[in-house]
Design a protein around this motif. Structure first.
Motif, mmCIF file in Angstrom:
data_model
loop_
_atom_site.group_PDB
_atom_site.id
_atom_site.type_symbol
_atom_site.label_atom_id
_atom_site.label_comp_id
_atom_site.label_asym_id
_atom_site.label_seq_id
_atom_site.Cartn_x
_atom_site.Cartn_y
_atom_site.Cartn_z
ATOM 1 N N PHE A 634 -6.178 2.436 -4.974
ATOM 2 C CA PHE A 634 -5.008 3.098 -4.408
ATOM 3 C C PHE A 634 -5.459 4.374 -3.713
ATOM 4 C CE2 PHE A 634 -5.557 4.383 -8.769
ATOM 5 C CZ PHE A 634 -5.155 5.701 -8.887
ATOM 6 N N GLU A 635 -4.605 4.852 -2.837
ATOM 7 C CA GLU A 635 -5.018 5.872 -1.876
ATOM 8 C C GLU A 635 -5.210 7.245 -2.480
ATOM 9 O OE1 GLU A 635 -3.324 7.909 2.259
ATOM 10 O OE2 GLU A 635 -2.135 6.432 1.165
ATOM 11 N N THR A 644 5.686 5.204 -0.687
ATOM 12 C CA THR A 644 5.464 3.963 -1.423
ATOM 13 C C THR A 644 4.072 3.965 -2.024
ATOM 14 O OG1 THR A 644 6.950 2.737 0.040
ATOM 15 C CG2 THR A 644 5.397 1.442 -1.291
ATOM 16 N N PHE A 645 4.021 3.803 -3.338
ATOM 17 C CA PHE A 645 2.729 3.638 -4.006
ATOM 18 C C PHE A 645 2.275 2.200 -3.802
ATOM 19 C CE2 PHE A 645 0.405 2.012 -7.679
ATOM 20 C CZ PHE A 645 -0.675 2.888 -7.730
ATOM 21 N N LYS A 646 1.072 2.025 -3.275
ATOM 22 C CA LYS A 646 0.521 0.699 -3.057
ATOM 23 C C LYS A 646 -0.857 0.616 -3.702
ATOM 24 C CE LYS A 646 2.788 -0.079 1.426
ATOM 25 N NZ LYS A 646 2.586 -0.394 2.856
ATOM 26 N N ALA A 647 -1.097 -0.472 -4.376
ATOM 27 C CA ALA A 647 -2.399 -0.689 -5.006
ATOM 28 C C ALA A 647 -2.749 -2.159 -4.940
ATOM 29 C CB ALA A 647 -2.392 -0.216 -6.455
ATOM 30 N N SER A 648 -4.029 -2.450 -4.796
ATOM 31 C CA SER A 648 -4.511 -3.833 -4.863
ATOM 32 C C SER A 648 -5.192 -4.049 -6.206
ATOM 33 C CB SER A 648 -5.497 -4.118 -3.727
ATOM 34 O OG SER A 648 -6.631 -3.268 -3.803
ATOM 35 N N THR A 674 9.728 1.762 -18.729
ATOM 36 C CA THR A 674 9.142 0.936 -17.678
ATOM 37 C C THR A 674 10.099 0.895 -16.502
ATOM 38 O OG1 THR A 674 7.948 -0.419 -19.283
ATOM 39 C CG2 THR A 674 8.281 -1.352 -17.086
ATOM 40 N N VAL A 675 9.656 1.438 -15.363
ATOM 41 C CA VAL A 675 10.515 1.503 -14.191
ATOM 42 C C VAL A 675 10.233 0.381 -13.198
ATOM 43 C CG1 VAL A 675 10.892 3.972 -14.415
ATOM 44 C CG2 VAL A 675 8.969 3.154 -13.061
ATOM 45 N N ASP A 676 9.126 -0.311 -13.370
ATOM 46 C CA ASP A 676 8.835 -1.475 -12.532
ATOM 47 C C ASP A 676 7.705 -2.248 -13.201
ATOM 48 O OD1 ASP A 676 8.972 -3.298 -10.512
ATOM 49 O OD2 ASP A 676 8.560 -1.877 -8.875
ATOM 50 N N SER A 677 7.621 -3.542 -12.906
ATOM 51 C CA SER A 677 6.562 -4.371 -13.496
ATOM 52 C C SER A 677 6.416 -5.639 -12.672
ATOM 53 C CB SER A 677 6.883 -4.715 -14.952
ATOM 54 O OG SER A 677 8.065 -5.500 -15.036
ATOM 55 N N GLY A 678 5.346 -6.363 -12.924
ATOM 56 C CA GLY A 678 5.117 -7.614 -12.218
ATOM 57 C C GLY A 678 3.932 -8.355 -12.795
ATOM 58 N N ILE A 679 3.739 -9.595 -12.367
ATOM 59 C CA ILE A 679 2.601 -10.388 -12.819
ATOM 60 C C ILE A 679 1.982 -11.111 -11.631
ATOM 61 C CG2 ILE A 679 3.470 -10.712 -15.175
ATOM 62 C CD1 ILE A 679 4.275 -13.555 -14.347
ATOM 63 N N GLU A 680 0.694 -11.408 -11.769
ATOM 64 C CA GLU A 680 -0.019 -12.282 -10.846
ATOM 65 C C GLU A 680 -0.590 -13.417 -11.680
ATOM 66 O OE1 GLU A 680 -0.067 -12.040 -7.626
ATOM 67 O OE2 GLU A 680 0.823 -10.037 -7.413
ATOM 68 N N SER A 681 -0.127 -14.642 -11.418
ATOM 69 C CA SER A 681 -0.449 -15.780 -12.273
ATOM 70 C C SER A 681 -1.505 -16.681 -11.653
ATOM 71 C CB SER A 681 0.810 -16.603 -12.550
ATOM 72 O OG SER A 681 1.817 -15.810 -13.146
ATOM 73 N N ASN A 682 -2.043 -17.553 -12.526
ATOM 74 C CA ASN A 682 -2.979 -18.600 -12.122
ATOM 75 C C ASN A 682 -4.166 -18.034 -11.338
ATOM 76 O OD1 ASN A 682 -3.733 -21.295 -12.237
ATOM 77 N ND2 ASN A 682 -2.891 -21.742 -10.206
ATOM 78 N N GLU A 697 3.458 -2.637 -5.462
ATOM 79 C CA GLU A 697 4.187 -1.728 -4.578
ATOM 80 C C GLU A 697 5.336 -1.110 -5.363
ATOM 81 O OE1 GLU A 697 5.342 -2.729 -0.697
ATOM 82 O OE2 GLU A 697 3.432 -3.683 -0.144
ATOM 83 N N PHE A 698 5.471 0.191 -5.213
ATOM 84 C CA PHE A 698 6.482 0.910 -5.983
ATOM 85 C C PHE A 698 7.031 2.040 -5.120
ATOM 86 C CE2 PHE A 698 7.006 4.706 -8.814
ATOM 87 C CZ PHE A 698 8.219 4.326 -9.364
#
Length: 924
Positions: A634-635, A644-648, A674-682, A697-698
């Motif tokens: 992240f930057e 916008t917070f962006k991270a890979s 927890t104000v945001d969350s997500g998953i990357e599957s498989n 992205e947040f």
């Protein structure tokens, strides 16, 4: 390699329960020895070698320091280089010492080969039997062996050993004239007083071994995983015709056996089915046993093969990554390395708990017990000749010693699978052609290890370009730039997108970053009572005295903790940049534990005993230092409302291939919500670097300033990691009707005389004080005195001045811009209260601050030597801190206790300070 026999090894002198005298094959000479010191270094062969030395007795294994013999130290804990160079020996002796013991040789040893082993001596020994000289031996890293067959007939004999710990080959060492006592100027760790000490004695096995004439010697086992073979090479000293071999598990189960061809001293066989690979996750070990007549010789080995695959480091054909740490013979109770496997096992267990899998032995090689512990734990070693010199190849006698030492190291320790790498020494300078030809000769002699000319060098181009014969390359800076953070973190705005690809991808061999870290942590005063051995912490005691004199002793624990937390965030970013770099094959920290010498270089998150300082737990450290580490790019660390917070997402995976994985991320605010969350599957995780696995992205919604945590975890595992960011509102009140904000001393004086409230923020460039820096003291303020001396910030996070400026009690990334654009002021004896205390180095121990509060007459003042005036639209942290200070100053909580005159606040300095450059210390 110490030879291991299939018979039970008996460690008593002559008679022991349950065994007849005729079965004795070893006589352990540990115990009481008579000793006489020869401080004049006079040759006393005829005078003492055949006479009883009844003056004093000592226990061997052990040292004269253990026995309290030698010149007693009478120094006091004063703050100068005579004390602050390192820990102080309670007793010191340099020269010859004569040790003597009577032995009784059993009748059945008649006609046997009898060998005396003296394990670990500094660094020359001479042996006499009944006054007859057997010869001399020398080595700093391997056992000294003597053939006593012709002199030890059955019956009683007097064995005399002369140990000389004088500086036999001074050109193996680099000297530093920073330290007044010449004895303390040698820095290479095999012969130094800075980490271990220049002890006199014998610290390992002392034993006589009897064997038949046909004994197999120098048994070396070579694994070729690529070809699926095992080769054994040995010396058949008795030309015995009937030889057999066995490969056994450590439990004694035979997995292969056979006959060795008559007259052969080498055998190659296909890998037996029962033999499994050795690595850090599967430390499988086996015994290779060769029997000649009635004598058997056994060595332990692991089936493994270290190699380079182009620029990648591989073990058994799979990529590995070295998460390393230096080991510089730091054992402050004894002043010498442990000689028992269990002691090394304890150290390695602590290292593994913190996620390490590798030790680099800086300018020395450890004893056999260290290799045995590493073999069993699955731990990787880089060893070095006892050598740190600027004159390699200049002296033929010294060069010959080093070449012989290399041969001894390979012969004694070469079978250990943990021994994967070897360098000729540390930061060598001199004949580069000779370095290359030496490496080529060592590789031709023993190809079980990877070799390197020098572990970094300040001699161009040795330090920046891999040499033709280098199998791997350890450096801090390539010909394209830095590959460690010390040269970057104070100069570049915090950016967490970075790695070292641009400066490393062109390197043609495996690349390991050299001695990363070296962030000084304030001494822990509670450590003083731990020094119950041969060394006295006069340096720590001197610091404690200064703290008490300067009224800072009650802050000592907080100074250690806050400076340590700053070191943690820097180590974290150092390690993560290395893990993000595809061209990297590892790093070597300097270091996880303190280094007590070279000016009291307390650069560890653990103390010199490998114990926690309470700064970070092993579990926390493993989040960013393990075989699998979730990572993000992240930057920046600071965001404003509306951004916008962006991270890979990526994962460094040096464990095993793992398919079908799920990465989960969450964003948690200061309240734990927890104000945001997500998953990357498989996700399929290959071995190595796994990038571009998804994105975070947040949208930043920052009505108020807040610290937010970004968390990433690999579902179903313990692998997780986290990063803080800080968010600030775009609009913050930076003016006040109740507070006068000024950069002018004259205006401040006038307003304070009126009884008004003033925020005085003069141009920090014109103030007299310590240049503002984000990173702490490099290495040691004693060894490198010409550097800005601060060691981070100490803050009361609950102070009302920070009600609108979230902070912890220590420096974190949001303070970067504030620290860089500041000057630290010396306020010794002034009646002021720091709001932001700057930690001074432990030599000068000033009260330092860059924001403080006090009364001036009837007026109330906050003085800031951090720039809170300029470019606030582009500096959200400075803007928010100014707003928080003003709100505090407007409140009833603002009631400073101190009172000074305006003249006391004249910190102006018309002479601008020289800008400090990283090269000022790195090239010292």
């Amino acid at each position: 390699m110490r030879l291991k026999y299939s018979v039970l090894v008996l460690f008593i002198a002559i008679v022991f329960a349950g065994c007849s005298k005729s079965s004795v094959k070893e006589i352990n000479l540990a115990g009481e020895w008579s000793v006489k010191l020869d401080s004049m270094n006079i040759e006393m062969d005829e005078r003492w070698a055949d006479k009883r030395l009844d003056d004093v007795s000592v226990q061997l294994p052990g040292t004269l320091d253990d026995a309290g013999l030698g010149k007693a130290n009478t120094q006091e804990p004063v703050m100068d280089n005579s004390v602050m160079w390192g820990l102080t020996r309670k007793h010191q002796y340099i020269g010859k010492a004569w040790y003597q013991k009577e032995v009784d040789i059993p009748a059945n040893w008649e006609g046997k080969n009898i060998e005396l082993e003296l394990e670990r001596v500094i660094w020359q020994s001479q042996v006499f039997v009944d006054g007859m000289s057997v010869g001399k031996n020398e080595s700093l890293t391997t056992p000294h062996f003597f053939d006593l067959s012709s002199l030890l007939t059955p019956g009683k004999h007097l064995i005399t050993v002369c140990i000389d710990n004088s500086n036999i080959y001074p050109l193996i060492n680099v000297q530093s004239d920073k330290y007044p006592d010449p004895i303390n100027q040698d820095l290479a760790h095999a012969y130094t007083n800075h980490t271990q000490i220049k002890w006199n004695g014998i610290i390992g096995d002392i034993k006589l071994t009897a064997s038949e004439a046909g004994k197999i010697k120098d048994l070396q086992v070579y694994s070729n995983v690529a070809e699926g073979t095992i080769k054994a090479i040995f010396k058949n000293t008795g030309n015995v015709e009937n030889l057999n071999y066995q490969i056994l598990t450590t439990a004694g189960e035979v997995v292969a056996e056979g006959v060795i061809e008559k007259g052969a001293e080498e055998i190659t066989l296909p890998k037996p089915k029962g033999v499994e690979l050795w690595d850090e996750f599967n430390p499988n070990l086996y015994d290779f046993k060769v029997t000649a007549g009635n004598e058997s010789t056994t060595v332990r080995f692991g089936y493994s093969q270290i190699a380079k695959d182009g620029g990648m480091l591989t073990l058994n054909g799979k990529r590995i990554f070295l998460r390393g740490n230096l080991e510089c013979v730091i054992f402050p109770l004894t002043g010498h390395p442990p000689m028992k496997e269990e002691e090394w096992a304890k150290l390695i267990a602590q290292a593994k708990a913190y996620g390490l899998n590798h030790l680099r032995f800086h300018s020395w090689c450890p004893p056999d017990a260290a290799f045995e512990a590493a073999d069993e734990a699955g731990f990787y070693y880089q060893v070095e000749l006892p050598h740190w010199s600027l004159h390699f190849g200049e002296d033929e006698r010294t060069t010959k010693f080093l070449l012989n030492e290399a041969d001894r190291i390979l012969s004694n320790y070469g079978n250990h699978p943990s021994f994967i790498m070897m360098a000729l020494g540390n930061e060598l300078e001199g004949d580069a052609d000779l370095m290359n030809s030496t490496v080529a000769a060592l590789r031709a002699k023993d190809n079980r290890h990877l070799y390197m000319t020098t572990t970094y060098s300040f001699q161009y181009p040795l330090g920046t370009i891999a040499q033709p014969e280098d199998d791997f390359f350890v450096t801090q800076k390539t010909d394209k730039g830095w590959v460690r953070g010390q040269g970057i973190f104070n100069e570049q705005y915090p950016n967490f997108n970075e790695d070292y690809t641009a400066t490393s991808e062109h390197v043609p061999v495996p690349l390991i970053s050299h001695e990363i870290g070296q962030y000084s942590v304030y001494p822990d005063m509670s450590e003083i009572e731990k020094y119950t051995g041969v060394l006295k912490p006069l340096n720590f005691m001197a610091v404690r005295n200064e703290l008490e004199k300067n009224g800072l002793l009650d802050l000592a624990d907080k100074l250690t903790y806050a400076s340590g937390k700053l070191a943690v965030i820097l180590y974290k970013e150092e390690i993560e940049r290395a893990l993000k770099t595809p061209a990297f094959d590892g790093f070597q920290l300097l270091q996880l534990q303190d280094f007590p010498g070279q000016g009291t270089a307390l650069v560890g998150l653990l103390n010199a005993f490998w114990e926690s300082k309470g700064v970070i737990s092993a579990e926390e450290f493993r989040q960013f230092n393990a075989e699998v580490v979730p990572l993000i790019r992240f930057e920046k660390a600071v965001f404003e409302d509306g951004e916008t917070f962006k991270a890979s997402l990526e994962v460094a995976n040096f464990f095993k291939e793992m398919n079908g994985q799920t990465l989960a991320w969450s964003i948690v605010n200061d309240a734990g919500e927890t104000v945001d969350s997500g998953i990357e599957s498989n996700i399929d995780l290959q071995l190595g670097n796994n990038g571009n696995l998804g994105n975070i992205e947040f949208g930043v919604n920052a009505e108020n300033a807040e610290k937010i945590m970004i968390n990433v975890s690999l579902n179903g595992t313990s692998y997780k990691n986290s990063w803080p960011i800080w968010v600030y509102p775009k609009e913050a009140k930076v003016t006040s009707d109740k507070v006068v904000v000024t950069a002018s001393f004259q205006q401040a004086k006038q307003e304070l005389k009126k009884g008004n409230t003033v925020l005085l923020n003069p141009d920090y460039n014109k103030l007299k004080g310590v240049a503002g820096r984000f990173v702490p003291v490099f290495w040691s303020p004693v060894h490198f005195p010409n550097q800005p001396s601060s060691m981070g910030l100490l803050l009361d996070e609950n102070h009302a001045a920070f009600n609108d400026f979230p902070t912890d009690a220590y420096t974190d990334w949001q303070w970067w811009d504030l620290c860089i654009k500041s000057k630290s002021l010396i306020v010794d004896g002034m009646d002021v209260k720091p709001i932001v205390r700057v930690i001074d180095n432990f030599v000068t121990n000033h009260h330092l601050t860059n924001i403080f509060e006090t009364k001036v007459g009837e007026g109330k003042l906050v003085f800031s030597s951090i720039d809170l005036m300029n470019n606030l639209d582009e500096r959200p942290v400075a803007r928010q801190l100014r707003a928080s200070l003003l709100k505090y100053m407007e409140s009833d909580a603002f009631n400073p206790e101190g009172n000074v005159s305006i003249e006391d606040l004249n910190f102006t300095d018309i002479n601008s300070e020289k800008k400090f450059e990283a090269t000022d210390i790195y090239n010292d």
